[in-house]
Design a protein around this motif. Sequence first.
Motif, mmCIF file in Angstrom:
data_model
loop_
_atom_site.group_PDB
_atom_site.id
_atom_site.type_symbol
_atom_site.label_atom_id
_atom_site.label_comp_id
_atom_site.label_asym_id
_atom_site.label_seq_id
_atom_site.Cartn_x
_atom_site.Cartn_y
_atom_site.Cartn_z
ATOM 1 N N ASP A 1 1.440 -2.589 -2.252
ATOM 2 C CA ASP A 1 0.022 -2.905 -2.108
ATOM 3 C C ASP A 1 -0.232 -3.159 -0.625
ATOM 4 O O ASP A 1 0.023 -4.242 -0.114
ATOM 5 N N ASN B 1 -10.350 -15.531 4.150
ATOM 6 C CA ASN B 1 -9.199 -14.744 3.672
ATOM 7 C C ASN B 1 -9.598 -13.303 3.367
ATOM 8 O O ASN B 1 -9.173 -12.714 2.369
ATOM 9 N N ARG C 1 -6.023 -20.420 0.667
ATOM 10 C CA ARG C 1 -5.126 -19.358 0.240
ATOM 11 C C ARG C 1 -3.947 -20.038 -0.447
ATOM 12 O O ARG C 1 -3.376 -20.999 0.095
ATOM 13 N N THR D 1 -2.825 -0.053 -3.805
ATOM 14 C CA THR D 1 -1.455 0.038 -4.293
ATOM 15 C C THR D 1 -1.105 1.479 -4.636
ATOM 16 O O THR D 1 -1.749 2.095 -5.485
ATOM 17 N N THR E 1 -3.054 -11.641 -7.327
ATOM 18 C CA THR E 1 -1.913 -10.842 -7.765
ATOM 19 C C THR E 1 -1.115 -11.706 -8.734
ATOM 20 O O THR E 1 -0.699 -12.811 -8.387
ATOM 21 N N PHE F 1 -2.756 -6.665 -10.593
ATOM 22 C CA PHE F 1 -3.838 -7.235 -9.795
ATOM 23 C C PHE F 1 -4.991 -7.574 -10.720
ATOM 24 O O PHE F 1 -5.376 -6.774 -11.573
ATOM 25 N N GLU G 1 -2.127 -6.260 0.904
ATOM 26 C CA GLU G 1 -1.523 -7.587 1.019
ATOM 27 C C GLU G 1 -0.966 -7.847 2.409
ATOM 28 O O GLU G 1 -0.684 -8.998 2.754
ATOM 29 N N TYR G 2 -0.791 -6.805 3.202
ATOM 30 C CA TYR G 2 -0.030 -6.948 4.437
ATOM 31 C C TYR G 2 -0.922 -6.915 5.663
ATOM 32 O O TYR G 2 -0.651 -6.220 6.625
ATOM 33 N N THR H 1 -7.272 -4.292 -3.229
ATOM 34 C CA THR H 1 -5.901 -3.832 -3.416
ATOM 35 C C THR H 1 -5.861 -2.334 -3.115
ATOM 36 O O THR H 1 -6.822 -1.611 -3.402
ATOM 37 N N ARG I 1 -1.207 -15.445 -6.972
ATOM 38 C CA ARG I 1 -1.407 -15.535 -5.525
ATOM 39 C C ARG I 1 -2.804 -15.038 -5.207
ATOM 40 O O ARG I 1 -3.204 -13.954 -5.638
ATOM 41 N N GLY I 2 -3.589 -15.838 -4.472
ATOM 42 C CA GLY I 2 -4.942 -15.417 -4.132
ATOM 43 C C GLY I 2 -5.665 -16.479 -3.334
ATOM 44 O O GLY I 2 -5.047 -17.263 -2.603
#
Length: 499
Positions: free
Chosen positions: A92, A433, A380, A66, A337, A347, A95-96, A64, A319-320
């Motif tokens: 964060d 991932n 994922r 952030t 997250t 997180f 994440e992108y 992360t 989410r992970g």
Amino acid sequence: MYIKFFSAAQPGACLRSRFPVLAWIVLLAAVFSLSGCGGGGSQSQSGSGEVVISLTDAEGDFATYTVDVVSIKLTRVDGTEVETLPLVTRIDFAEYTEIAEFLTAATVPNGRYVKGSMVLDYGNADIRVEDSNGDAQPATAVVDSEGNPLARLEVNVVLEGRSALPVAPGIPRNLLLDFDLEQSNSVVFAGGEVTVTVAPVLIAEVDPQAPKVHRLRGPLQSVNVTENRFRLFIRPFFHPIRTGPRQFGSLAVHTGDETFYEIDGIAYQGAPGLAVLDTLPQFAAVVARGNLRFDPLRFEAREVYAGSSVPGGAMDVVRGSVVKRTTDDAIIVKGATLMRRDGVVVFNDRVTVQLDASTTVTRQLSLEPFGIDDISVGQRIVLFGTLTDDSVGDLQFSAANGYARMRLSTLGGTVAALPDTRSWLALKLASINNRSIELYDFTGTGADPATDADADFYEIDNSGLSLEGINAADPVVVAGFPTAFGSAPPDFTAQTVAK
């Protein structure tokens, strides 16, 4: 064409690290009105255009990253500054890695813009880096290049010559800003301490040709079934969707027969989905994913999620990536997250999730029925349910009467065998991932212990995808879905394979 960015405090500073490239990108898509005056080089102050700003990221080993973005300004050639970010926005960037997020649609006076500036606030940053075991360790110190604790940092870009940004009627432009974290961050592990040294190096590209999937998030403004579109008020990243002023502007979303919808846990495709979206109340939560198109400039949705299928509603969300599954239908999610129903976002590198027969399971871009047995190691995933134990070291989550959404997983590795000599493509995996393969426990993935997935020879059904130009030992990236738990081989079904 590329333009170097620089840190206001340390122009041209560049620190190398052991990490592969991790970048965040700002995309400025100028959407211009048909009124006003001035050409591409005009500095006329009459008239204005709408600038849509989005952020994204490239791959890397930060679990992360952030920070708060305090300001994004554009400076015109005559010195006029335009602030485009209405509120401090927590982002964060880690994440992108695969998408860009629409951040704001700002009204910008016509003219030629020659500088951009961004202020990042590290005062409340949450930065965690994978250690040699693949576990995410929090940064104990974030400092500038001279070792001083980092608070606010201004980063500037100079847009020169042909790379200047003209805002004028009828002249759409994109400006892609790439923050290279390999060069911008130096990470040192020593004596249990993790020190991150930040000295930004950024690059800009005008009118980039490579497409990038975009995400648009916010409350529903309106639906036009006849014209196959709807409009959202933009509420990016972690901003509450249903509350707060509509200061980020709004954006139209175009849909079609190929658009997939998930609304309140039920999947649709095409016109039936848009019709159901039209029954939702104004300000219902919506997230759309798709592509930015040109001639004319527009956003076309590939996926739309709405109502209780959007994080931030009546359920908690995790989410992970699934790194382990047990025989009692529990899964371990890493790089998680956690978004609480009260709006708190945190997180946590590990969450234990209990699946249940009542869990509704869907798969990205599919209308097929799925069940909890389809969720396997390497998946994922986004889970909607209830946090049952909030102990920081042992978060427990129940997906009973909730949802589980399986999203495309990404494999990284080298070719161990090609299907021209055997049934499937096989990889020696390095990551799933973007997390170290050492984290994944494939016990139980096979029809029997002898056929459990093997990271050194991970078998992939390439579904007839072309492997032209791919040879043994080549590094490749594969996107797709793991095989249902207890059903391997093959271990994975590919949707894309790229060298």
